[in-house]
Design an enzyme around this catalytic site. Structure first.
Site, mmCIF file in Angstrom:
data_model
loop_
_atom_site.group_PDB
_atom_site.id
_atom_site.type_symbol
_atom_site.label_atom_id
_atom_site.label_comp_id
_atom_site.label_asym_id
_atom_site.label_seq_id
_atom_site.Cartn_x
_atom_site.Cartn_y
_atom_site.Cartn_z
ATOM 1 C CD GLU A 126 4.154 1.795 -0.580
ATOM 2 O OE1 GLU A 126 3.942 1.098 -1.496
ATOM 3 O OE2 GLU A 126 4.147 1.482 0.686
ATOM 4 C CE1 TYR A 143 -1.616 -1.678 -3.122
ATOM 5 C CE2 TYR A 143 -3.549 -0.016 -2.560
ATOM 6 C CZ TYR A 143 -2.839 -0.927 -1.894
ATOM 7 O OH TYR A 143 -2.829 -1.619 -0.501
ATOM 8 C CG HIS A 191 -0.147 -0.883 2.138
ATOM 9 N ND1 HIS A 191 0.264 -1.515 1.125
ATOM 10 C CD2 HIS A 191 1.005 -0.022 2.295
ATOM 11 C CE1 HIS A 191 1.484 -1.024 0.303
ATOM 12 N NE2 HIS A 191 1.833 0.039 1.184
ATOM 13 C CG ASN A 232 -5.261 -7.480 2.491
ATOM 14 O OD1 ASN A 232 -5.372 -6.417 2.524
ATOM 15 N ND2 ASN A 232 -4.032 -8.072 1.739
ATOM 16 C CE LYS A 243 -4.488 -2.933 2.013
ATOM 17 N NZ LYS A 243 -4.333 -4.135 1.190
#
Ligand code: IDP
Ligand code: MG
Length: 139
Positions: free
Chosen positions: A128, A51, A117, A114, A11
């Site tokens: 995905e 998302y 993913h 965080n 990320k």
């Protein structure tokens, strides 16, 4: 257990801190084969689409702002038990709850930023992976 493919992302918070090499290296050490790797920046619209499952959650706007705030790395990863295995290496969503030694325990800034993913099930992994890659591109 079977050989599986899963979609990983590094990320923006981790890319901007120069953690691409560390995280990709960890995945190689953990036995993942890298079938595909792309550095790209998601638009707000693309982050919203990725998302979409979270569109009713209170953090959706902030999450999709964060995910479109800078470059990411998308990884197509293959290994025995890759889907659960990647999530084990990543650690819990909230870094305060992530087991010691997991990527999120080591690098995440907070529950939103965080660092990584990973797909959560075979069906989401398939969707995905297609979001970022054509299967015909895989080595
Ligand atoms: P996961 O990434 O561990 O699968 P999800 O529940 O699917 O976790 O949430 C997707 C992403 O949304 C998380 O990785 C994190 O970036 C963000 N997120 C999840 N819960 C919260 C929250 O309570 N506050 C802010 N951001 C959150
Ligand atoms: Mg998830």
């Amino acid at each position: 257990m079977a050989i599986e493919r899963t979609l990983g992302m590094i990320k923006p918070d981790a890319v901007s801190r120069g953690l691409i090499g560390k995280i990709v290296g960890r995945y190689e050490e953990e036995g993942f084969t890298i079938l595909g790797m792309r550095v790209l920046r998601l638009s707000k619209r693309q982050a919203e689409a990725f998302y979409a499952v979270h569109s009713e959650r209170p953090f959706y706007g902030s999450l999709t702002d964060m995910m479109s705030s800078g470059p990411i790395v998308a990884l197509a990863l293959e290994r025995e038990d890759a889907i659960a295995g990647l999530r084990a290496v990543m650690g819990a969503t909230n870094p305060e709850e992530a087991a010691e030694g997991t990527i999120r325990a080591m690098h995440a800034l907070d529950i939103e930023r965080n660092s990584v993913h990973g797909s959560d099930a075979p069906e989401t992994a398939a969707v995905e992976l297609r979001f970022f890659f054509r299967e015909s591109e895989f080595i």
